[in-house]
Motif scaffolding. Structure first.
Motif, PDB file in Angstrom:
ATOM      1  N   MET A 143       0.826  -1.200   0.000  1.00 10.58           N
ATOM      2  CA  MET A 143       0.000   0.000   0.000  1.00 10.58           C
ATOM      3  C   MET A 143       0.867   1.259   0.000  1.00 10.58           C
ATOM      4  O   MET A 143       0.560   2.249  -0.688  1.00 10.58           O
ATOM      5  CB  MET A 143      -0.923   0.005   1.218  1.00 10.58           C
ATOM      6  N   LEU A 144       1.963   1.194   0.753  1.00 12.90           N
ATOM      7  CA  LEU A 144       2.866   2.344   0.813  1.00 12.90           C
ATOM      8  C   LEU A 144       3.547   2.558  -0.537  1.00 12.90           C
ATOM      9  O   LEU A 144       3.706   3.707  -0.993  1.00 12.90           O
ATOM     10  CB  LEU A 144       3.908   2.134   1.908  1.00 12.90           C
ATOM     11  N   ALA A 145       3.924   1.450  -1.182  1.00 14.03           N
ATOM     12  CA  ALA A 145       4.562   1.562  -2.496  1.00 14.03           C
ATOM     13  C   ALA A 145       3.578   2.111  -3.531  1.00 14.03           C
ATOM     14  O   ALA A 145       3.943   2.952  -4.385  1.00 14.03           O
ATOM     15  CB  ALA A 145       5.089   0.191  -2.940  1.00 14.03           C
ATOM     16  N   GLU A 146       2.341   1.659  -3.487  1.00 14.22           N
ATOM     17  CA  GLU A 146       1.314   2.164  -4.414  1.00 14.22           C
ATOM     18  C   GLU A 146       1.033   3.639  -4.162  1.00 14.22           C
ATOM     19  O   GLU A 146       0.775   4.405  -5.103  1.00 14.22           O
ATOM     20  CB  GLU A 146       0.040   1.350  -4.255  1.00 14.22           C
ATOM     21  N   LEU A 147       1.063   4.027  -2.885  1.00  9.80           N
ATOM     22  CA  LEU A 147       0.835   5.433  -2.563  1.00  9.80           C
ATOM     23  C   LEU A 147       1.915   6.311  -3.165  1.00  9.80           C
ATOM     24  O   LEU A 147       1.628   7.430  -3.648  1.00  9.80           O
ATOM     25  CB  LEU A 147       0.796   5.605  -1.036  1.00  9.80           C
ATOM     26  N   GLU A 148       3.151   5.805  -3.166  1.00  4.86           N
ATOM     27  CA  GLU A 148       4.251   6.569  -3.748  1.00  4.86           C
ATOM     28  C   GLU A 148       4.024   6.777  -5.249  1.00  4.86           C
ATOM     29  O   GLU A 148       4.370   7.824  -5.800  1.00  4.86           O
ATOM     30  CB  GLU A 148       5.581   5.853  -3.494  1.00  4.86           C
ATOM     31  N   LEU A 149       3.441   5.765  -5.896  1.00  6.72           N
ATOM     32  CA  LEU A 149       3.160   5.900  -7.328  1.00  6.72           C
ATOM     33  C   LEU A 149       2.079   6.942  -7.605  1.00  6.72           C
ATOM     34  O   LEU A 149       2.056   7.576  -8.675  1.00  6.72           O
ATOM     35  CB  LEU A 149       2.741   4.541  -7.906  1.00  6.72           C
ATOM     36  N   LYS A 150       1.172   7.132  -6.649  1.00  5.65           N
ATOM     37  CA  LYS A 150       0.063   8.077  -6.818  1.00  5.65           C
ATOM     38  C   LYS A 150       0.381   9.476  -6.275  1.00  5.65           C
ATOM     39  O   LYS A 150      -0.478  10.364  -6.327  1.00  5.65           O
ATOM     40  CB  LYS A 150      -1.177   7.544  -6.094  1.00  5.65           C
ATOM     41  N   LYS A 151       1.577   9.617  -5.765  1.00  2.22           N
ATOM     42  CA  LYS A 151       1.932  10.857  -5.083  1.00  2.22           C
ATOM     43  C   LYS A 151       1.698  12.092  -5.955  1.00  2.22           C
ATOM     44  O   LYS A 151       1.158  13.104  -5.486  1.00  2.22           O
ATOM     45  CB  LYS A 151       3.397  10.787  -4.638  1.00  2.22           C
ATOM     46  N   ASP A 152       2.123  12.002  -7.208  1.00  2.00           N
ATOM     47  CA  ASP A 152       2.021  13.174  -8.084  1.00  2.00           C
ATOM     48  C   ASP A 152       0.587  13.492  -8.478  1.00  2.00           C
ATOM     49  O   ASP A 152       0.322  14.591  -9.018  1.00  2.00           O
ATOM     50  CB  ASP A 152       2.861  12.942  -9.341  1.00  2.00           C
ATOM     51  N   PHE A 153      -0.331  12.569  -8.245  1.00  2.00           N
ATOM     52  CA  PHE A 153      -1.717  12.784  -8.638  1.00  2.00           C
ATOM     53  C   PHE A 153      -2.619  13.077  -7.437  1.00  2.00           C
ATOM     54  O   PHE A 153      -3.839  13.129  -7.575  1.00  2.00           O
ATOM     55  CB  PHE A 153      -2.256  11.541  -9.364  1.00  2.00           C
ATOM     56  N   MET A 154      -2.020  13.271  -6.277  1.00  2.11           N
ATOM     57  CA  MET A 154      -2.790  13.508  -5.052  1.00  2.11           C
ATOM     58  C   MET A 154      -2.440  14.860  -4.459  1.00  2.11           C
ATOM     59  O   MET A 154      -1.312  15.342  -4.607  1.00  2.11           O
ATOM     60  CB  MET A 154      -2.498  12.416  -4.008  1.00  2.11           C
ATOM     61  N   PRO A 155      -3.410  15.478  -3.778  1.00  2.61           N
ATOM     62  CA  PRO A 155      -3.085  16.705  -3.045  1.00  2.61           C
ATOM     63  C   PRO A 155      -2.040  16.394  -1.975  1.00  2.61           C
ATOM     64  O   PRO A 155      -2.068  15.319  -1.360  1.00  2.61           O
ATOM     65  CB  PRO A 155      -4.421  17.099  -2.406  1.00  2.61           C
ATOM     66  N   PRO A 156      -1.118  17.269  -1.750  1.00  3.23           N
ATOM     67  CA  PRO A 156      -0.054  17.020  -0.769  1.00  3.23           C
ATOM     68  C   PRO A 156      -0.579  16.647   0.610  1.00  3.23           C
ATOM     69  O   PRO A 156      -0.030  15.761   1.280  1.00  3.23           O
ATOM     70  CB  PRO A 156       0.709  18.347  -0.732  1.00  3.23           C
ATOM     71  N   GLU A 157      -1.665  17.339   1.023  1.00  2.00           N
ATOM     72  CA  GLU A 157      -2.203  17.047   2.344  1.00  2.00           C
ATOM     73  C   GLU A 157      -2.739  15.606   2.436  1.00  2.00           C
ATOM     74  O   GLU A 157      -2.529  14.908   3.430  1.00  2.00           O
ATOM     75  CB  GLU A 157      -3.333  18.025   2.701  1.00  2.00           C
ATOM     76  N   SER A 158      -3.441  15.179   1.371  1.00  2.00           N
ATOM     77  CA  SER A 158      -3.986  13.817   1.365  1.00  2.00           C
ATOM     78  C   SER A 158      -2.867  12.785   1.327  1.00  2.00           C
ATOM     79  O   SER A 158      -2.932  11.748   2.010  1.00  2.00           O
ATOM     80  CB  SER A 158      -4.907  13.633   0.152  1.00  2.00           C
ATOM     81  N   TYR A 159      -1.842  13.069   0.534  1.00  2.00           N
ATOM     82  CA  TYR A 159      -0.708  12.141   0.441  1.00  2.00           C
ATOM     83  C   TYR A 159      -0.010  12.008   1.798  1.00  2.00           C
ATOM     84  O   TYR A 159       0.264  10.908   2.266  1.00  2.00           O
ATOM     85  CB  TYR A 159       0.276  12.626  -0.616  1.00  2.00           C
ATOM     86  N   ASP A 160       0.279  13.154   2.423  1.00  2.00           N
ATOM     87  CA  ASP A 160       0.982  13.131   3.717  1.00  2.00           C
ATOM     88  C   ASP A 160       0.169  12.397   4.776  1.00  2.00           C
ATOM     89  O   ASP A 160       0.707  11.625   5.580  1.00  2.00           O
ATOM     90  CB  ASP A 160       1.262  14.559   4.175  1.00  2.00           C
ATOM     91  N   SER A 161      -1.143  12.647   4.797  1.00  2.00           N
ATOM     92  CA  SER A 161      -2.002  12.002   5.785  1.00  2.00           C
ATOM     93  C   SER A 161      -2.053  10.491   5.575  1.00  2.00           C
ATOM     94  O   SER A 161      -1.948   9.713   6.533  1.00  2.00           O
ATOM     95  CB  SER A 161      -3.405  12.590   5.699  1.00  2.00           C
TER      96      SER A 161
END
Length: 243
Positions: A143-161
């Motif tokens: 899940m953490l690895a997938e989140l890294e892939l979506k980082k550029d497509f997510m608002p920074p606040e949502s990504y950090d949370s």
């Protein structure tokens, strides 16, 4: 064997006739070399002094302490009578202690075998918990690895949370897994030490029991009830006990 003429037996043991005090004839001079005894020397010297000087008119001579003479010709018999009670007491005492130790060992052996059998069954829950925690940790890592892939497509606040939430859960799961592994290893080592001690003196029935446990492990593996990793781990533990 020469025996001091002042040695006598009382209700509680042996008594020196010169000093009227209890005495251990086997750790003193009473048997064999009583003429070197300082008590014997002092009292015989006083006796000779009293015999040489007439008693005072106003003071009657003090009699020697009552003694039980041991005839020289009966020295060997008296020595046997003196030694036998000591031998009997020591033999009876340690015969009883050995019997108590034997009973304690049998009880200990039975308890160790009983606890080991319970452990072989109940430790499976700890092993399964480790497997489950390992898989769950793997899922969160994905899940953490997938989140890294979506980082550029997510608002920074949502990504950090989201990242903070996953990392918090991962840390808690990893700590729990380390704790379970540590406690399992400590229990396995402690119980294994007791079982090896018993196994070294036990009958071959315990070895047969361990071999049956190995067969049972193979059945569990074939039935898919344990993983190959768990099978190899338990097999290694049992084989070490059989060495």
């Amino acid at each position: 064997m020469s025996v001091c003429p002042a040695l006598r037996r009382g209700e509680g043991g042996f008594v020196c006739g010169y000093s009227n005090k209890p005495i251990d004839p086997f750790s003193w001079y009473c048997i064999g070399n009583y003429t070197e005894c300082p008590i014997f020397i002092r009292f015989t010297r006083e006796e000779r002094t009293r015999a040489a000087a007439p008693p005072r008119p106003e003071e009657a001579p003090k009699p020697l302490a009552e003694v039980l003479p041991l005839a020289p010709e009966k020295g060997e018999a008296e020595f046997e009578k003196a030694v036998k009670p000591v031998i009997d007491n020591v033999v009876l005492k340690y015969d009883d202690l050995v019997k108590k130790l034997d009973n304690m060992w049998r009880e200990y052996e039975g308890d160790v075998v009983k606890v080991r059998r319970q452990w072989e069954v109940e430790k499976m829950s700890l092993l399964r918990a480790q497997e489950l925690l390992g898989r769950t940790i793997g899922d969160y890592e994905k899940m953490l690895a997938e989140l890294e892939l979506k980082k550029d497509f997510m608002p920074p606040e949502s990504y950090d949370s989201a990242k903070r939430d996953i990392e918090t859960k991962l840390e808690a799961l990893r700590n729990l897994l380390d704790e379970v592994k540590s406690k399992y290893a400590a229990l396995e080592e402690g119980l294994g030490a007791h079982f090896k001690r018993v196994l070294s003196t036990s009958t071959s029935a315990e070895v047969i029991s361990l071999k049956l446990s190995l067969s049972k492990l193979e059945e569990l593996l074939k039935e898919g009830k344990i993983s190959r990793e768990t099978y190899e781990k338990l097999k290694k533990e049992l084989e070490e006990l059989l060495r």
